[in-house]
Design a protein around this motif. Structure first.
Motif, PDB file in Angstrom:
ATOM      1  N   ASP A   1      26.554  39.646  48.386  1.00  0.00           N
ATOM      2  CA  ASP A   1      26.679  40.148  47.018  1.00  0.00           C
ATOM      3  C   ASP A   1      28.045  40.781  46.800  1.00  0.00           C
ATOM      4  O   ASP A   1      28.665  40.627  45.747  1.00  0.00           O
ATOM      5  N   LEU A   2      28.516  41.524  47.795  1.00  0.00           N
ATOM      6  CA  LEU A   2      29.831  42.142  47.700  1.00  0.00           C
ATOM      7  C   LEU A   2      30.916  41.086  47.569  1.00  0.00           C
ATOM      8  O   LEU A   2      31.814  41.190  46.734  1.00  0.00           O
TER       9      LEU A   2
ATOM     10  N   LYS B   1      33.404  40.418  44.352  1.00  0.00           N
ATOM     11  CA  LYS B   1      34.862  40.393  44.524  1.00  0.00           C
ATOM     12  C   LYS B   1      35.442  39.110  43.946  1.00  0.00           C
ATOM     13  O   LYS B   1      36.444  39.136  43.210  1.00  0.00           O
ATOM     14  N   ARG B   2      34.810  37.950  44.252  1.00  0.00           N
ATOM     15  CA  ARG B   2      35.306  36.669  43.718  1.00  0.00           C
ATOM     16  C   ARG B   2      35.216  36.655  42.200  1.00  0.00           C
ATOM     17  O   ARG B   2      36.140  36.221  41.511  1.00  0.00           O
ATOM     18  N   TRP B   3      34.106  37.154  41.682  1.00  0.00           N
ATOM     19  CA  TRP B   3      33.892  37.162  40.236  1.00  0.00           C
ATOM     20  C   TRP B   3      34.949  38.007  39.545  1.00  0.00           C
ATOM     21  O   TRP B   3      35.510  37.619  38.513  1.00  0.00           O
TER      22      TRP B   3
ATOM     23  N   LEU C   1      37.093  42.060  35.082  1.00  0.00           N
ATOM     24  CA  LEU C   1      37.442  43.428  35.468  1.00  0.00           C
ATOM     25  C   LEU C   1      37.122  44.400  34.340  1.00  0.00           C
ATOM     26  O   LEU C   1      36.631  45.493  34.549  1.00  0.00           O
ATOM     27  N   GLU C   2      37.393  43.947  33.092  1.00  0.00           N
ATOM     28  CA  GLU C   2      37.081  44.767  31.928  1.00  0.00           C
ATOM     29  C   GLU C   2      35.582  45.014  31.824  1.00  0.00           C
ATOM     30  O   GLU C   2      35.122  46.126  31.531  1.00  0.00           O
TER      31      GLU C   2
ATOM     32  N   GLU D   1      37.170  49.621  48.358  1.00  0.00           N
ATOM     33  CA  GLU D   1      36.253  49.097  49.371  1.00  0.00           C
ATOM     34  C   GLU D   1      36.197  47.571  49.363  1.00  0.00           C
ATOM     35  O   GLU D   1      35.757  46.951  50.332  1.00  0.00           O
ATOM     36  N   PHE D   2      36.632  46.956  48.253  1.00  0.00           N
ATOM     37  CA  PHE D   2      36.684  45.499  48.216  1.00  0.00           C
ATOM     38  C   PHE D   2      37.679  44.951  49.239  1.00  0.00           C
ATOM     39  O   PHE D   2      37.616  43.789  49.621  1.00  0.00           O
ATOM     40  N   ALA D   3      38.638  45.802  49.654  1.00  0.00           N
ATOM     41  CA  ALA D   3      39.642  45.361  50.613  1.00  0.00           C
ATOM     42  C   ALA D   3      39.111  45.363  52.041  1.00  0.00           C
ATOM     43  O   ALA D   3      39.824  44.970  52.961  1.00  0.00           O
TER      44      ALA D   3
END
Length: 310
Positions: free
Chosen positions: A13-14, A18-20, A28-29, A105-107
């Motif tokens: 899911d994470l 991130k891809r989305w 992002l908005e 945390e996405f990194a």
């Protein structure tokens, strides 16, 4: 978002989120709009923190609200919306209630979900990751290995022949042939040496720790080293949490690390009371029941894993 909020999200899911988020600025908005909505709910939670509000919300379904009660709710929502309007991109750094990962945390190359623990090995470096922990690999040269603890808690073992540097917050830990526990949350980093020696560096200051010594550092610098019970520090590796004369406010923060949703303390006096006990991490909800019985308080259950305790 709902899966992250309830704690049902996993690594897949994470990665999908991130891809989305990277496919379009509009995504992002949308993420920030959702965050603003949760900020508004945070204001509602604060409204519920008063004694009168808590009394209105029982475990059973609430009755129809009076005009006065509806006005309170509207004020809370308006206040939340105003707070969100000035929050801006900070929402992506500190998501409301920590219900989903921050952008930093996405990194992460490795991450654990709420209540999850994981063991990994990176170039002979043994790492035990506790709940809600994010770790990223950083470029290094020669025999130096670099890792960043973005958030959470980990116990690390470094081989004697290599130098391991672990960055966390505004400082770092340097070790070779040592074992240590590192916890990074709330802008503070706590380092406990379990075996060997570790060097803690922050803001031009440094401390060398031997076994059974612990230090705390933050943007304000490095604190003094103190003795610590290493069995208590690493109890989480055995599936336990140990409280020893721990203020209830700190107990609640610990509960929130391991369970989906959020326990919100609504009684400041209760927060100053102390609890000594040990619990299995898999049974963290029992801590709330124990607090109810010992201190004669009440926990009010709301949807989404929200618990008002006071």
């Amino acid at each position: 978002m709902m899966r992250f909020r309830t704690g049902a999200a996993g690594p897949a899911d994470l990665a999908a989120l991130k891809r989305w988020s990277e496919t379009s600025p509009a995504h992002l908005e949308a993420y920030d709009r959702m965050s603003r909505a949760w900020i508004a709910l945070g204001a509602v939670a604060e409204e519920l923190s008063s004694a009168n509000s808590v009394a209105r919300y029982a475990r059973t379904a609430p009755s129809a609200a009076s005009p006065g009660e509806a006005a309170v709710t509207r004020r809370a929502l308006i206040g939340g919306a105003l707070a969100a309007s000035v929050a801006g991109v900070a929402l992506s750094v500190h998501p409301p209630f920590g219900f989903w990962p921050s952008w930093s945390e996405f990194a992460a190359d490795y991450r654990t979900a709420t209540g999850e623990q994981r063991q990994i090995t990176i170039d002979d470096i043994g790492i035990d990751m506790n709940t809600r922990t994010s770790i990223a690999l950083r470029p290094a040269a020669g025999v130096v290995r670099r890792i960043e603890l973005i958030a959470g808690e980990a116990a690390l073992s470094s081989p004697a022949e290599d130098v391991l540097t672990v960055e966390a917050g505004n400082g770092r830990v340097v070790a070779a042939g040592a074992r240590f526990n590192l916890r990074h949350d709330g802008g503070q980093v706590r380092v406990a040496c379990l075996d060997g020696d570790v060097r803690v560096e922050c803001g031009g200051d440094a401390r060398v720790l031997g076994p059974g010594r612990q230090v705390l550092y933050s943007e304000h610098g490095v604190g003094q080293a103190v003795a610590v019970d290493t069995n208590a520090v690493t109890a989480w590796q055995g599936g336990l949490v140990i409280f020893r004369s721990t203020p209830i406010s700190d107990v609640v923060e610990e509960i929130n690390r391991y369970r989906p949703g959020r326990v919100i303390l609504t009684n400041k006096d209760l927060g100053r009371r102390q609890l000594s006990a040990r619990f299995r991490i898999a049974e963290m909800d029992q801590v709330v029941g124990q607090i109810e019985q010992v201190f004669g308080v009440r926990a009010t259950m709301l949807p989404g894993g929200i618990v008002l305790l006071g």
